[in-house]
Design an enzyme around this catalytic site. Sequence first.
Site, mmCIF file in Angstrom:
data_model
loop_
_atom_site.group_PDB
_atom_site.id
_atom_site.type_symbol
_atom_site.label_atom_id
_atom_site.label_comp_id
_atom_site.label_asym_id
_atom_site.label_seq_id
_atom_site.Cartn_x
_atom_site.Cartn_y
_atom_site.Cartn_z
ATOM 1 N N ARG A 75 59.077 71.455 5.359
ATOM 2 C CA ARG A 75 58.837 72.629 4.508
ATOM 3 C C ARG A 75 58.411 73.756 5.445
ATOM 4 O O ARG A 75 58.300 73.557 6.647
ATOM 5 C CB ARG A 75 57.826 72.337 3.386
ATOM 6 C CG ARG A 75 56.918 71.194 3.562
ATOM 7 C CD ARG A 75 55.892 71.389 4.629
ATOM 8 N NE ARG A 75 55.257 72.669 4.442
ATOM 9 C CZ ARG A 75 54.745 73.408 5.384
ATOM 10 N NH1 ARG A 75 54.752 73.001 6.630
ATOM 11 N NH2 ARG A 75 54.200 74.576 5.133
ATOM 12 N N GLY A 76 58.188 74.937 4.885
ATOM 13 C CA GLY A 76 57.922 76.094 5.736
ATOM 14 C C GLY A 76 59.245 76.805 5.993
ATOM 15 O O GLY A 76 60.230 76.164 6.384
ATOM 16 N N ALA A 77 59.249 78.121 5.775
ATOM 17 C CA ALA A 77 60.509 78.866 5.776
ATOM 18 C C ALA A 77 61.375 78.628 7.022
ATOM 19 O O ALA A 77 62.555 78.270 6.900
ATOM 20 C CB ALA A 77 60.214 80.346 5.566
ATOM 21 N N GLN B 11 48.947 71.884 1.624
ATOM 22 C CA GLN B 11 49.470 72.088 2.987
ATOM 23 C C GLN B 11 48.349 72.478 3.957
ATOM 24 O O GLN B 11 48.445 72.228 5.153
ATOM 25 C CB GLN B 11 50.546 73.185 2.989
ATOM 26 C CG GLN B 11 51.859 72.792 2.350
ATOM 27 C CD GLN B 11 51.931 73.183 0.894
ATOM 28 O OE1 GLN B 11 50.922 73.273 0.203
ATOM 29 N NE2 GLN B 11 53.138 73.419 0.408
ATOM 30 N N ARG C 87 66.038 75.325 -2.109
ATOM 31 C CA ARG C 87 64.734 75.968 -2.329
ATOM 32 C C ARG C 87 64.982 77.475 -2.395
ATOM 33 O O ARG C 87 65.432 78.078 -1.422
ATOM 34 C CB ARG C 87 63.741 75.586 -1.225
ATOM 35 C CG ARG C 87 63.354 74.106 -1.294
ATOM 36 C CD ARG C 87 62.073 73.819 -0.562
ATOM 37 N NE ARG C 87 60.919 74.385 -1.234
ATOM 38 C CZ ARG C 87 59.705 74.434 -0.681
ATOM 39 N NH1 ARG C 87 59.506 73.966 0.536
ATOM 40 N NH2 ARG C 87 58.695 74.957 -1.341
ATOM 41 N N ASN D 171 54.638 84.551 -0.478
ATOM 42 C CA ASN D 171 54.084 83.409 0.272
ATOM 43 C C ASN D 171 53.505 82.423 -0.739
ATOM 44 O O ASN D 171 53.516 82.661 -1.951
ATOM 45 C CB ASN D 171 53.030 83.877 1.276
ATOM 46 C CG ASN D 171 52.674 82.801 2.291
ATOM 47 O OD1 ASN D 171 53.564 82.165 2.850
ATOM 48 N ND2 ASN D 171 51.393 82.563 2.527
ATOM 49 N N LYS D 172 52.983 81.337 -0.230
ATOM 50 C CA LYS D 172 52.449 80.263 -1.074
ATOM 51 C C LYS D 172 51.507 80.798 -2.143
ATOM 52 O O LYS D 172 50.713 81.708 -1.886
ATOM 53 C CB LYS D 172 51.731 79.254 -0.172
ATOM 54 C CG LYS D 172 51.162 78.037 -0.844
ATOM 55 C CD LYS D 172 52.182 77.268 -1.666
ATOM 56 C CE LYS D 172 53.400 76.868 -0.852
ATOM 57 N NZ LYS D 172 54.516 76.366 -1.710
ATOM 58 N N ASP E 161 57.403 83.593 3.150
ATOM 59 C CA ASP E 161 58.701 82.946 2.930
ATOM 60 C C ASP E 161 59.827 83.955 2.761
ATOM 61 O O ASP E 161 60.992 83.634 2.952
ATOM 62 C CB ASP E 161 58.638 82.042 1.693
ATOM 63 C CG ASP E 161 57.699 80.888 1.963
ATOM 64 O OD1 ASP E 161 56.472 81.086 1.813
ATOM 65 O OD2 ASP E 161 58.181 79.821 2.372
HETATM 66 O O1 MRU Z 1 56.230 75.230 -0.027
HETATM 67 P P1 MRU Z 1 56.142 75.357 1.459
HETATM 68 O O2 MRU Z 1 55.207 74.369 2.096
HETATM 69 O O3 MRU Z 1 57.509 75.356 2.103
HETATM 70 O O4 MRU Z 1 55.521 76.786 1.684
HETATM 71 C C1 MRU Z 1 55.320 77.256 2.998
HETATM 72 C C2 MRU Z 1 54.635 78.567 3.051
HETATM 73 O O5 MRU Z 1 54.334 79.191 2.057
HETATM 74 C C3 MRU Z 1 54.411 79.135 4.420
HETATM 75 O O6 MRU Z 1 53.242 79.886 4.451
HETATM 76 C C4 MRU Z 1 55.607 80.018 4.764
HETATM 77 O O7 MRU Z 1 56.789 79.288 4.676
HETATM 78 C C5 MRU Z 1 55.504 80.599 6.091
HETATM 79 S S1 MRU Z 1 55.873 79.384 7.316
HETATM 80 C C6 MRU Z 1 55.895 79.993 8.847
#
Ligand code: MRU
Length: 367
Positions: free
Chosen positions: A56-58, A204, A92, A255-256, A245
Amino acid sequence: MSNPRSDETFRTIWLSPDNPAVVQIIDQRRLPHEYRVHDLHRWEDGLAAIDEMYVRGAPLIGATAAWSLYLAASAGGRAEFAKAAAALSASRPTAVNLRWAIDRVQARLAALAADGNIVAATRDEAEAICDEDVEISLGIGRHGLDLIREIAQRKDGPVNILTHCNAGALATINWGTATAPVYLAQREGIDVHVWVDETRPRNQGSQLTAWELGQRGVAHTLIVDNAGGHLMQHGKVDLVITGTDRTTRSGDVANKIGTYLKALAAHDNGVPFYVALPSTTIDWNIRDGVREIPIEQRDPREVSHVQGELNGTTVSVNTTANNTPVSNYAFDVTPARLVTGLITERGVCAASEQGLLALFPEHAEQA
Ligand code: MRU
């Protein structure tokens, strides 16, 4: 349990050194209790890894899609590649790096002669995406380090940085976006301490950010998501750095879920709120984040149930009365007006179209 790789060579995704038909990832669902490498044999395994959040993470989502396309090309040529690209694109919706990475590998194939080697081409492109991501994170780190250094020079004691979710090495290929400045500051001998938001519902923060900061020896404290405002009111946060993201060309950031509330609290308390991002996270086609960024809604069980480890076994516990209605919005949008600045690989800029275009003038004609 420790990570077998050093900080410098750490990777979140790589081609198996023993078998070029296998891509390997860290199964992030098992952290922090177990570091387990997971093999991707088919593009469908890559899709499942994204869907089920092994990764996960962009930036890492984008890289996993690119490697999945390599697996598709290896298995079934251009026809399988097209099928995989369509399925991966839909996996996603919020993080724009996914679409960016797929477009990039597709463009590489489109430029290839009909009798060209599509397996080699897709592998080269996936490798390039990963190598570039490491350099981009280090660029973000160097520019963010200037902000931390400046605070360190004018205060006694540690520079206290609050972060949300995991925008760390685990969300990228290495170094992270929000964490890269922290790692470089620590390397320079600056006294840094990170407040880690737990980041419900998938945690996370507690499961990934706290783990990787611990692995790299960075001082940190885990807090519940709602503690940030209190800490800011009492002068315990010098700086907020989060990831994103998707960032619009006018500087709105998705973002999250919960990031927006941190930005509001930071604004109310005069705490600088920075967002760290690779340019691959900028969606140059849109301006209004609140109206134009699709917000992923995930399984209600992520909210109703809490997952953890008990005597070496992963357990999931229901914390709600049965049949409680639940919604699970995974992201929110922080308007540009609440963002002090954007930390990119090319420098720090205002969260505005003018600010972004000053660093990325090649996008001036778009949109
Ligand atoms: O749902 P996730 O775990 O994929 O969400 C990730 C985030 O929100 C991160 O903060 C974002 O992707 C930035 S990662 C460098």
